[in-house]
Write a protein that holds these residues in place. Sequence first.
Motif, PDB file in Angstrom:
ATOM      1  N   GLN A  66      28.137  58.779  41.686  1.00 48.00           N
ATOM      2  CA  GLN A  66      29.592  58.873  41.655  1.00 48.00           C
ATOM      3  C   GLN A  66      30.258  57.507  41.499  1.00 48.00           C
ATOM      4  N   GLY A  67      29.457  56.454  41.487  1.00 43.26           N
ATOM      5  CA  GLY A  67      30.039  55.132  41.336  1.00 43.26           C
ATOM      6  C   GLY A  67      29.021  54.037  41.561  1.00 43.26           C
ATOM      7  N   VAL A  68      29.534  52.801  41.533  1.00 40.66           N
ATOM      8  CA  VAL A  68      28.676  51.616  41.608  1.00 40.66           C
ATOM      9  C   VAL A  68      29.277  50.620  42.600  1.00 40.66           C
ATOM     10  N   ASP A  69      28.479  50.208  43.569  1.00 41.86           N
ATOM     11  CA  ASP A  69      28.867  49.091  44.427  1.00 41.86           C
ATOM     12  C   ASP A  69      28.482  47.794  43.727  1.00 41.86           C
ATOM     13  N   PHE A  70      29.380  46.802  43.758  1.00 39.33           N
ATOM     14  CA  PHE A  70      29.064  45.541  43.095  1.00 39.33           C
ATOM     15  C   PHE A  70      29.403  44.358  43.983  1.00 39.33           C
ATOM     16  N   TRP A  71      28.735  43.256  43.700  1.00 34.59           N
ATOM     17  CA  TRP A  71      29.023  41.958  44.314  1.00 34.59           C
ATOM     18  C   TRP A  71      29.159  40.959  43.168  1.00 34.59           C
ATOM     19  N   ARG A  72      30.320  40.337  43.105  1.00 29.45           N
ATOM     20  CA  ARG A  72      30.622  39.405  42.009  1.00 29.45           C
ATOM     21  C   ARG A  72      30.574  37.976  42.534  1.00 29.45           C
ATOM     22  N   THR A  73      29.879  37.125  41.825  1.00 36.83           N
ATOM     23  CA  THR A  73      29.841  35.703  42.173  1.00 36.83           C
ATOM     24  C   THR A  73      30.947  34.982  41.401  1.00 36.83           C
ATOM     25  N   ASP A  74      31.069  33.699  41.616  1.00 40.73           N
ATOM     26  CA  ASP A  74      32.045  32.887  40.874  1.00 40.73           C
ATOM     27  C   ASP A  74      31.360  32.093  39.762  1.00 40.73           C
ATOM     28  N   ALA A  75      30.223  32.595  39.272  1.00 43.43           N
ATOM     29  CA  ALA A  75      29.415  31.821  38.335  1.00 43.43           C
ATOM     30  C   ALA A  75      29.766  32.051  36.872  1.00 43.43           C
ATOM     31  N   TYR A  76      30.574  33.077  36.549  1.00 43.67           N
ATOM     32  CA  TYR A  76      30.813  33.408  35.149  1.00 43.67           C
ATOM     33  C   TYR A  76      31.632  32.335  34.441  1.00 43.67           C
ATOM     34  N   ARG A  77      31.224  32.016  33.211  1.00 45.23           N
ATOM     35  CA  ARG A  77      31.953  31.078  32.356  1.00 45.23           C
ATOM     36  C   ARG A  77      32.186  31.762  31.002  1.00 45.23           C
ATOM     37  N   SER A  78      33.425  31.718  30.519  1.00 46.97           N
ATOM     38  CA  SER A  78      33.759  32.378  29.265  1.00 46.97           C
ATOM     39  C   SER A  78      33.134  31.650  28.082  1.00 46.97           C
ATOM     40  N   ALA A  79      32.729  32.446  27.081  1.00 47.27           N
ATOM     41  CA  ALA A  79      32.213  31.874  25.833  1.00 47.27           C
ATOM     42  C   ALA A  79      33.337  31.471  24.887  1.00 47.27           C
ATOM     43  N   SER A 143      46.212  50.344  37.593  1.00 51.23           N
ATOM     44  CA  SER A 143      45.289  51.387  38.041  1.00 51.23           C
ATOM     45  C   SER A 143      43.928  51.273  37.370  1.00 51.23           C
ATOM     46  N   MET A 144      43.871  50.651  36.185  1.00 49.94           N
ATOM     47  CA  MET A 144      42.606  50.491  35.477  1.00 49.94           C
ATOM     48  C   MET A 144      41.759  49.355  36.049  1.00 49.94           C
ATOM     49  N   LEU A 145      42.383  48.415  36.743  1.00 51.38           N
ATOM     50  CA  LEU A 145      41.667  47.247  37.237  1.00 51.38           C
ATOM     51  C   LEU A 145      40.826  47.596  38.461  1.00 51.38           C
ATOM     52  N   VAL A 146      39.562  47.216  38.422  1.00 51.83           N
ATOM     53  CA  VAL A 146      38.690  47.382  39.575  1.00 51.83           C
ATOM     54  C   VAL A 146      38.968  46.246  40.544  1.00 51.83           C
ATOM     55  N   GLU A 147      39.351  46.594  41.759  1.00 54.29           N
ATOM     56  CA  GLU A 147      39.717  45.591  42.745  1.00 54.29           C
ATOM     57  C   GLU A 147      38.505  45.185  43.573  1.00 54.29           C
ATOM     58  N   GLY A 148      38.664  44.062  44.279  1.00 50.21           N
ATOM     59  CA  GLY A 148      37.643  43.620  45.210  1.00 50.21           C
ATOM     60  C   GLY A 148      36.977  42.332  44.810  1.00 50.21           C
ATOM     61  N   HIS A 149      36.927  41.399  45.739  1.00 53.12           N
ATOM     62  CA  HIS A 149      36.167  40.169  45.547  1.00 53.12           C
ATOM     63  C   HIS A 149      35.782  39.630  46.917  1.00 53.12           C
ATOM     64  N   PRO A 150      34.523  39.334  47.108  1.00 59.65           N
ATOM     65  CA  PRO A 150      33.456  39.353  46.101  1.00 59.65           C
ATOM     66  C   PRO A 150      32.851  40.742  45.849  1.00 59.65           C
ATOM     67  N   ASP A 151      33.130  41.694  46.762  1.00 58.00           N
ATOM     68  CA  ASP A 151      32.513  43.000  46.579  1.00 58.00           C
ATOM     69  C   ASP A 151      33.571  44.052  46.299  1.00 58.00           C
ATOM     70  N   GLY A 152      33.132  45.162  45.691  1.00 54.65           N
ATOM     71  CA  GLY A 152      34.035  46.251  45.359  1.00 54.65           C
ATOM     72  C   GLY A 152      33.256  47.451  44.880  1.00 54.65           C
ATOM     73  N   TYR A 153      33.990  48.411  44.306  1.00 51.39           N
ATOM     74  CA  TYR A 153      33.375  49.692  43.937  1.00 51.39           C
ATOM     75  C   TYR A 153      33.956  50.168  42.615  1.00 51.39           C
ATOM     76  N   ILE A 154      33.081  50.513  41.669  1.00 52.28           N
ATOM     77  CA  ILE A 154      33.477  51.131  40.412  1.00 52.28           C
ATOM     78  C   ILE A 154      33.386  52.638  40.604  1.00 52.28           C
ATOM     79  N   ASP A 155      34.532  53.311  40.533  1.00 52.90           N
ATOM     80  CA  ASP A 155      34.603  54.731  40.871  1.00 52.90           C
ATOM     81  C   ASP A 155      34.387  55.587  39.625  1.00 52.90           C
ATOM     82  N   TRP A 156      33.220  56.209  39.526  1.00 56.30           N
ATOM     83  CA  TRP A 156      32.938  57.095  38.403  1.00 56.30           C
ATOM     84  C   TRP A 156      33.539  58.478  38.598  1.00 56.30           C
ATOM     85  N   TYR A 157      33.924  58.804  39.827  1.00 56.64           N
ATOM     86  CA  TYR A 157      34.456  60.143  40.101  1.00 56.64           C
ATOM     87  C   TYR A 157      35.902  60.257  39.605  1.00 56.64           C
TER      88      TYR A 157
END
Length: 320
Positions: A66-79, A143-157
């Motif tokens: 029904q969804g995905v738990d995630f943990w986001r780091t601060d490591a991403y760099r845009s190309a 409403s489209m933005l997935v909230e949460g930092h560093p952790d959050g939830y992508i709601d597939w339901y």
Amino acid sequence: MQRNDASRNVAAWDDVTRNDGTWVGLSLDVEEHRRPRLGVSCAGQHLLISQGARPVLLAVVGEHLQGVDFWRTDAYRSAVPPLRADTARALAGSPERWAHRIARHLVDSPDGPLHGGRWLLSPESPLPRGRHGGTSHAEHWSSMLVEGHPDGYIDWYDHSVGWEVLPLRPMPAADDSRVKAYRKQAREGTLPPVLLWWVSGLDCHLILDGHARLVAAIAESVDPPLLELRRTLPRDDLAARTHEAAGSYESELARFAELRAVHGPTVPDGAATAGPELARRLHDLSTRARPTWCLPLTGGEAEWHRLTREVTTGRHWPPA
């Protein structure tokens, strides 16, 4: 087909259009030897998005899907390097020109997700179409933005078929200096597009570039211009399925010809129905998103859990 001599990693760029000439997007045919630095790996229901050796996002698909738990780091760099205001004014209102410019950055940068195969960079996305009547642009995109930092939830339901947007770094505040500059561009209609990457394993759109631009669009309650990057059918499969579609078209015309031979010229030749169907099939083959390339995680779930302990610094995650 337009040759691209700027990079040995791309065999060709190809502008994709409909039968009426409407521009749909830019197809990138990437050489097979190219490997992405930004990529997805998995071990069972455990996913890792990394950029080189840096973990960017750890995720685990829920037991009941029904969804995905995630943990986001601060490591991403845009190309994509910072986009200048004069460039935004010069390319305003032209998603085609923006696609060519951003594609060049994706091709030339070592930090992007492109790997061998075919890709489509297109302004066409289901995200704006999900807005209901009476809902403002700001409400819809918030409403489209997935909230949460560093952790959050992508709601597939509640949000199915990829109708969510996951930032790869924290979103800036509406009063951030970059956002203020982009808000002016949003009002003027010169806002550069937000670059999204559809990742099938998350069933979600990830923001590759344009976090501040999306905040600016929400603050001004306008639809942000978008460019969506998605993997499409590989070259060999495309050729084989195109051949099959052409064969089906010819068989249908032959069937109508047999009917005409029996019943006379009052029977149509079949082109009026078979032709549009062939066009739809070919367009779908060329543009439909294919599952994101996901490599087995070296070390399996044990390595995923080790990385989790490392990046969460002892926090209790994922939740039980």
